[in-house]
Scaffold this active site. Structure first.
Site, mmCIF file in Angstrom:
data_model
loop_
_atom_site.group_PDB
_atom_site.id
_atom_site.type_symbol
_atom_site.label_atom_id
_atom_site.label_comp_id
_atom_site.label_asym_id
_atom_site.label_seq_id
_atom_site.Cartn_x
_atom_site.Cartn_y
_atom_site.Cartn_z
ATOM 1 N N THR A 116 0.818 -1.218 0.000
ATOM 2 C CA THR A 116 0.000 0.000 0.000
ATOM 3 C C THR A 116 0.852 1.268 0.000
ATOM 4 O O THR A 116 1.975 1.268 0.535
ATOM 5 C CB THR A 116 -0.902 0.017 1.256
ATOM 6 O OG1 THR A 116 -1.475 1.325 1.427
ATOM 7 C CG2 THR A 116 -0.124 -0.294 2.523
ATOM 8 N N TYR A 140 -1.518 0.160 10.260
ATOM 9 C CA TYR A 140 -1.795 -0.495 8.979
ATOM 10 C C TYR A 140 -0.579 -0.420 8.060
ATOM 11 O O TYR A 140 -0.081 -1.432 7.549
ATOM 12 C CB TYR A 140 -3.021 0.150 8.315
ATOM 13 C CG TYR A 140 -3.214 -0.296 6.886
ATOM 14 C CD1 TYR A 140 -3.380 -1.644 6.582
ATOM 15 C CD2 TYR A 140 -3.220 0.631 5.834
ATOM 16 C CE1 TYR A 140 -3.543 -2.060 5.263
ATOM 17 C CE2 TYR A 140 -3.384 0.221 4.527
ATOM 18 C CZ TYR A 140 -3.541 -1.125 4.245
ATOM 19 O OH TYR A 140 -3.688 -1.531 2.951
#
Ligand code: UDP
Length: 334
Positions: A116, A140
């Site tokens: 990501t 995350y």
């Protein structure tokens, strides 16, 4: 080639499964259906189970003569990761290491990994290239970066070949119909705006109107899920044992929250009520990819370059599935 898609019942994984099937790959899906849906798996065999279950994964890898694993199973909400880091480290890190070790034990050493742009944190310079320092600002992003590092170490020590694909904002739905985005609760911009258009919500809250961007709202790089899938396939074909590819997947074009809402108004013909509110903690002002490396090393370019055609596919999905997947049958037996 036989491919195991871990998390293939989820939003991006289910689009990957369809594309692999269309391209002639044999597909097996492993998903615990915690956030995925049985009906989202439109090809291949679905095995319901945990990626951390090494015994199960080893038997799936051997029984189906798997050549490579595509790994989409993860928790992926920034805010939730701040509130519940344990869940993120357990799922995204611990369970992924179990998966990697099951692969190692069965000599399956090819992985395409969903990473990501959150691994970059708040970049000093935009567009973001792969050389931009990775300084995640939330759990995350950290968990994804940990696995990127683990893959490098597994490549070096055990001869794995991997691609870590750093997504920008995945959006849209398959133009073939039947699959699309369905999160509960929904937190992503485009589905929420389309839910307002459908009359399911009163308004969209714009998170912040004082950002250092042209219209003062956040800018993101929205990329169609099918384009993401095609890039995964290109990466799969280029995996080399002992080596890793780390590549951004975006269009290179940034659009603001206000531009997205306006585009949704144009497409749906609905007057979508928007209320300007406070910033959401953890949101960087602008995340746009320098997408040149993907072109160079994957020979890949997005087919959908602006939000309009992307949102048109999402709108068709939301109109045909206003409540998302059928929740009655989704978790039950086939
Ligand atoms: N956003 C917003 N209102 C919402 C949801 C999102 O203004 O109800 C903004 C958010 O601040 C971000 C952009 O829309 O700038 C995209 O957010 P999303 O959650 O879709 O993806 P993210 O960029 O967090 O991965």
């Amino acid at each position: 080639m036989n491919i195991l898609v871990v998390g293939g019942a989820g939003y991006i994984g289910s689009h990957m499964v369809r594309q692999l099937d269309l391209a002639g790959y044999k597909v097996v899906v492993l998903d615990n259906l915690s956030t995925g849906f049985r009906q989202a798996v439109t090809a291949g065999e679905l095995i319901v189970g945990e990626m951390a279950d090494q015994k199960l994964v080893k038997s799936v890898l051997s029984d189906h003569a798997i050549d490579a694993v595509m790994h989409f199973a993860a928790c992926a909400l920034v805010g939730e990761s701040v509130a519940e880091p344990s869940k993120y480290y357990r799922t995204n890190v611990l369970a992924t290491i179990e998966l990697l070790d099951a692969m190692r034990a069965t000599n399956v050493k090819r992985m395409v990994f969903s990473s990501t742009c959150a691994t970059y944190g708040i970049p000093d310079v935009v567009p973001i290239s792969e050389k931009t320092p990775q300084k995640p600002v939330n759990p995350y992003g950290f968990t994804k970066l940990v696995i990127e590092r683990a893959l490098e170490d597994y490549a070096h020590a055990y001869g794995f070949g991997f691609a870590a694909l750093r997504y920008f904002n995945a959006a849209g739905a398959s133009p073939l119909g039947g699959i699309g985005e369905d999160h509960a609760p929904e937190s992503h911009l485009i589905p929420i705006v389309l839910q307002v258009a459908l009359g399911q919500r009163e308004h969209i809250s714009i998170y912040g109107n004082d950002w250092p961007t042209p219209d003062k709202t956040c800018v993101r790089d929205y990329i169609h899920v099918d384009d993401l899938s095609l890039a995964h396939m290109a990466a799969l074909e280029r995996l080399e044992l002992g080596k890793g590819l780390k590549v951004n997947l975006g269009t290179g074009n940034g659009f603001s929250v206000k531009q997205i809402i306006e585009t949704c108004r144009d497409i749906t013909g609905h007057d979508i009520r928007a209320i300007e509110g406070a910033r959401r903690p953890g949101d960087p002002p602008e995340l746009v990819a320098d997408a040149s490396l993907a072109k160079e090393v994957l020979g890949w370019e997005p087919q959908y370059c602006t939000p309009k055609p992307i949102i048109e596919t999402a709108w068709r999905w939301h109109q045909s599935h206003p409540q998302g997947y059928d929740k009655e049958t989704a978790k039950g037996s086939a």
